[in-house]
Scaffold this active site. Structure first.
Site, PDB file in Angstrom:
ATOM      1  N   GLU A   1       3.890 -14.637   1.020  1.00 50.80           N
ATOM      2  CA  GLU A   1       3.704 -15.658   2.059  1.00 50.80           C
ATOM      3  C   GLU A   1       4.250 -15.206   3.411  1.00 50.80           C
ATOM      4  OE1 GLU A   1       1.637 -17.739   1.405  1.00 50.80           O
ATOM      5  OE2 GLU A   1       1.710 -17.848  -0.772  1.00 50.80           O
TER       6      GLU A   1
ATOM      7  N   HIS B   1       1.682 -13.084   5.065  1.00 48.10           N
ATOM      8  CA  HIS B   1       0.687 -13.851   5.821  1.00 48.10           C
ATOM      9  C   HIS B   1       1.215 -14.197   7.205  1.00 48.10           C
ATOM     10  CE1 HIS B   1      -2.258 -14.166   2.728  1.00 48.10           C
ATOM     11  NE2 HIS B   1      -1.610 -15.033   1.965  1.00 48.10           N
TER      12      HIS B   1
ATOM     13  N   CYS C   1      -1.228  -4.535  -4.853  1.00 54.31           N
ATOM     14  CA  CYS C   1      -0.626  -4.893  -3.564  1.00 54.31           C
ATOM     15  C   CYS C   1      -0.069  -6.302  -3.643  1.00 54.31           C
ATOM     16  CB  CYS C   1      -1.667  -4.797  -2.450  1.00 54.31           C
ATOM     17  SG  CYS C   1      -1.053  -5.318  -0.811  1.00 54.31           S
TER      18      CYS C   1
END
Length: 242
Positions: free
Chosen positions: A185, A188, A200
């Site tokens: 997260e 991102h 990955c």
């Protein structure tokens, strides 16, 4: 050697000794002709604020302090970010989705973004950790349960341990899942989208746990190249680092 010359030599020698003790590097044949180079400043990609979002409901499980420590260590190691802890806060009532008795992750991101103090530099990020179930909209589903959510190239991300605890072999596997999801997260937030590189950390969970369990825990070569462009290492002083 005259007294004046001797005194000057002793002073110069003392300065060089103190400079070496302080980490200053001197080069060149002598004091007057040599260049003085200070140690390179530490570089980071971002300053990240880490905060626990406590579930206020009776009997709710909290986020263990040891797990928060492991998440912090993983973020520092994988992304070379500086991490600072904020005091734990209660999950905002405004994000609660009563029909499914869980919290809307998109609303949590909005709330988390407000926690960044105004005096910190632009580009400061924040990541929330909670034990409560969270969800978002994923067409055709109006309310889809998720492990976590991060604003692509934005400010905030959130991770829930609720679904990551299910069918875990032991506490070590829960920790692995939570730390991998936190790295995912924050990836991102730092500008990384989902990818298709084998193992990955940015692989999409695709509604299951297999990609999380099989993750390497780090970005693959392609994602690392994107990261270096999207969030390059910079002197810590420019990004609010200590």
């Amino acid at each position: 050697m005259g007294v004046g010359v001797l005194a000057a030599t002793l002073v110069a020698g003392a300065w060089l000794a103190s400079a070496a003790w302080a980490g200053v590097v001197t080069t060149g044949p002598g004091l007057s002709g040599g260049a003085i180079t200070r140690p390179a400043e530490r570089e980071i990609r971002a300053l990240v604020l880490l905060v626990v979002l406590d579930d206020p409901r009776p009997g709710a499980e909290g986020v263990a302090a040891a797990l928060v420590d492991e998440v912090e260590a993983a973020l520092r190691r994988v992304y070379q970010v500086e991490v600072r802890r904020l005091p734990a806060i209660t999950l905002p009532r405004s994000a609660y989705y009563a029909p499914r008795r869980r919290y809307r992750a998109d609303l949590l991101l909005d709330h988390l973004a407000t926690l960044v103090p105004a005096e910190l530099p632009a580009g400061t990020r924040v990541l929330g950790l909670t034990s409560a179930d969270i969800s978002t909209s994923k067409p055709p589903h109006r309310d889809w349960g998720v492990f976590g959510l991060g604003s692509l190239g934005g400010t905030a991300g959130v991770v829930s341990s609720h679904r990551l605890r299910k069918k875990a072999r032991d506490a070590a596997q829960v920790s692995w899942r939570v730390t991998n999801t936190a790295v995912h997260e924050l990836g991102h937030v730092l500008g990384l989208d989902h990818c298709e590189e084998a193992n990955c950390v940015m692989l999409d969970a695709q509604g299951g746990i297999a990609n999380t369990d099989g993750s390497s825990g780090v970005p693959g070569p392609k994602c690392q190249a994107v990261l270096d462009r999207a969030a390059p290492l910079r002197p810590a002083s420019e990004l609010g680092g200590a």
